[in-house]
Design an enzyme around this catalytic site. Structure first.
Site, mmCIF file in Angstrom:
data_model
loop_
_atom_site.group_PDB
_atom_site.id
_atom_site.type_symbol
_atom_site.label_atom_id
_atom_site.label_comp_id
_atom_site.label_asym_id
_atom_site.label_seq_id
_atom_site.Cartn_x
_atom_site.Cartn_y
_atom_site.Cartn_z
ATOM 1 N N ARG A 1 0.837 -1.206 0.000
ATOM 2 C CA ARG A 1 0.000 0.000 0.000
ATOM 3 C C ARG A 1 0.870 1.253 0.000
ATOM 4 O O ARG A 1 0.585 2.212 -0.714
ATOM 5 C CB ARG A 1 -0.938 -0.009 1.209
ATOM 6 C CG ARG A 1 -2.077 -1.013 1.100
ATOM 7 C CD ARG A 1 -2.910 -1.058 2.372
ATOM 8 N NE ARG A 1 -3.503 0.238 2.696
ATOM 9 C CZ ARG A 1 -4.084 0.506 3.853
ATOM 10 N NH1 ARG A 1 -4.128 -0.422 4.823
ATOM 11 N NH2 ARG A 1 -4.618 1.690 4.083
ATOM 12 N N CYS B 1 -0.554 6.465 8.964
ATOM 13 C CA CYS B 1 -0.957 5.134 8.495
ATOM 14 C C CYS B 1 -2.114 5.319 7.526
ATOM 15 O O CYS B 1 -2.134 6.250 6.727
ATOM 16 C CB CYS B 1 -1.317 4.229 9.663
ATOM 17 S SG CYS B 1 -2.670 4.832 10.705
#
Length: 226
Positions: free
Chosen positions: A124, A184
């Protein structure tokens, strides 16, 4: 991030005061519990601990559990002080994307006093997988990657040792002496990295609350301009 008023309302309902001894845990070992403990500390709790390994480890060890209906505040005195919550140190969290843009601009121009650490899985972070939320794939420019899962022992669900954590940060070229922004996907797993940072003896740290779920919704500005 909730407002002080919203946080206080929930704490009063559950009869949790900032001077209580608070132990946090979750069911998988180490996931949302780090965010819970971080928020409690941010709003002024002075005695917060995390049960390493969580309910998963507790059950494996054959310890007693309670099941049945639960009423918020059950078993706690009704007349104690549950309302004196306040933001302990506003510098511990960034809620304005413009602040992050300014830090990235400094990094782009060679300012070595900051670093940004992303807790998402590498695929990601590298933009190789689509995001689970409605954002573009990729990462904050000049950020570094330490996936939160590498900080947790897969078998026990516990945080790795302080020495192992220090070695992991070093292996990712993350400097424990620099002021660091943790990010995050949504502001949850970055708290695991922040906890590991604290255990490893890291310097000043702050949390980017919006994380990629906010940052990834808008284009980055032109950082080439001074």
């Amino acid at each position: 991030m909730p407002s002080v008023e919203m946080f206080k309302e929930h704490m009063e309902r559950m009869r949790i005061g900032k001077d209580c001894e608070i132990v946090c845990y979750d069911h998988v070992g180490m996931f949302s519990v780090a965010r819970c403990a971080w928020m409690l500390r941010y709003f002024g709790a002075g005695n917060v601990r995390i049960m390493n390994g969580g309910l998963q480890k507790w059950l494996k060890e054959g310890r007693a559990v309670y099941s049945g209906a639960y009423t918020p505040g059950e078993g706690l005195p009704a007349d104690a002080d549950y309302s004196s919550w306040a933001a302990h140190d506003p510098s511990l969290v960034i809620t304005d994307i413009k602040e992050v843009h300014e830090i990235v601009r400094k990094l782009h121009h060679g300012d070595g006093t900051w670093q940004i650490v992303d807790a998402r899985p590498a695929a990601r972070f590298n933009g190789e997988l689509p995001e689970p939320r409605d954002t573009r794939a990729g990462r904050i420019s000049h950020s570094l990657n330490l996936p939160f899962g590498e900080l947790v022992d897969k078998e026990s669900g516990c945080m790795k040792s302080d020495e192992e954590l220090r070695s992991l940060f070093e292996s990712k070229a993350i400097d424990l002496g620099k002021t660091t922004v943790h990010s995050c996907g949504s502001g949850v797993t970055s708290c695991i990295n922040s906890l590991a940072w604290e255990l490893a003896g890291g310097a000043k740290t702050t949390m980017y609350d919006g994380s990629w779920s906010e940052y990834g919704r808008v284009d980055e500005p032109d950082f080439t301009k001074a």
